[in-house]
Design a protein around this motif. Structure first.
Motif, PDB file in Angstrom:
ATOM      1  N   ILE A  91       0.826  -1.210   0.000  1.00 50.22           N
ATOM      2  CA  ILE A  91       0.000   0.000   0.000  1.00 50.22           C
ATOM      3  C   ILE A  91       0.857   1.255   0.000  1.00 50.22           C
ATOM      4  O   ILE A  91       0.557   2.227  -0.691  1.00 50.22           O
ATOM      5  N   SER A 161      -6.874   1.438  -2.677  1.00 50.25           N
ATOM      6  CA  SER A 161      -6.093   2.004  -1.574  1.00 50.25           C
ATOM      7  C   SER A 161      -4.776   2.580  -2.058  1.00 50.25           C
ATOM      8  O   SER A 161      -4.368   3.666  -1.645  1.00 50.25           O
ATOM      9  N   TYR A 164      -5.023   6.021  -3.872  1.00 56.54           N
ATOM     10  CA  TYR A 164      -5.260   7.228  -3.078  1.00 56.54           C
ATOM     11  C   TYR A 164      -4.297   7.389  -1.898  1.00 56.54           C
ATOM     12  O   TYR A 164      -4.512   8.222  -1.035  1.00 56.54           O
ATOM     13  N   THR A 165      -3.229   6.601  -1.870  1.00 56.15           N
ATOM     14  CA  THR A 165      -2.267   6.696  -0.777  1.00 56.15           C
ATOM     15  C   THR A 165      -1.655   8.087  -0.677  1.00 56.15           C
ATOM     16  O   THR A 165      -1.525   8.642   0.422  1.00 56.15           O
ATOM     17  N   PHE A 188      -7.593  -0.580   7.188  1.00 58.48           N
ATOM     18  CA  PHE A 188      -7.448  -1.385   5.973  1.00 58.48           C
ATOM     19  C   PHE A 188      -7.375  -2.869   6.318  1.00 58.48           C
ATOM     20  O   PHE A 188      -8.020  -3.701   5.694  1.00 58.48           O
TER      21      PHE A 188
END
Length: 196
Positions: A91, A161, A164-165, A188
């Motif tokens: 992520i 995820s 849009y980190t 998450f």
């Protein structure tokens, strides 16, 4: 590899690395071979001899970017990390990448250049997907991934995820509370209700 081949390999690598570094702060359409040559401390003729033209050089630089990103991913997947640490790495990899500022240029080139798109798809299917599926299997076997979640659902959620980190990280930085990133990773991994 003899001495001449080794030197040629090093020069070519230096030119590609210089191009990647320049792409972090320059608009790719405004970079000239002369700029790259000056920064890499080589002649323009050397660049033309190795790459032919600017487009071919940019293509090679993007392939290097893809390989580096995929190698980082595989290094994390094959490392001695917990399942949670591996998921966090996936992520956060985009945010932590030293090349993350290349993402807009990289994405545009992947859409516009058939050769790059095919290269990326081949590398992803042959190297990344098997490692990711192995991680999912490991997670299921160890009770870290719910049987209620399909592989497809997990892929969609992780891709969302990752997408849009950067925005999430920027929002957290504005609050000044960097512990919020750990909270977001907890949500998450475990949802807002924690484990079942």
């Amino acid at each position: 590899m003899n001495g001449f081949e080794r030197r040629a390999f090093q020069i070519k690598g230096n030119i590609i690395q210089t191009t990647l570094e320049m792409l972090k702060t320059w608009d790719s359409s405004k970079i000239r071979i002369a700029d790259i040559a000056k920064t890499a401390n080589v002649s323009q003729v050397t660049i033309y001899n190795y790459f032919g033209n600017k487009e071919a050089l940019l293509r090679e630089a993007v392939k290097k970017y893809i390989e580096d990103s995929f190698n980082d991913f595989l290094e994390n997947m094959n490392g001695d990390y917990t399942f949670k640490e591996k998921i966090e790495s996936i992520i956060l990899q985009e945010r932590e990448s030293s090349l993350s500022s290349l993402t807009p240029f990289f994405m545009r080139l992947v859409k516009e250049d058939q050769e790059i798109a095919q290269f990326m798809e081949k590398e992803y299917n042959e190297r990344i997907l098997p490692a990711f599926l192995q991680l999912i299997e490991e997670g299921r076997k160890n009770g870290k991934i719910s049987d209620k979640i399909s592989n497809e659902g997990l892929f969609v959620f992780i891709n969302f995820s990752m997408k849009y980190t950067n925005e999430l990280y920027d929002s957290i930085q504005q609050t000044g509370n960097m512990n919020l990133m750990n909270e977001m990773l907890h949500i998450f991994l475990y949802g807002i209700c924690g484990k079942e």
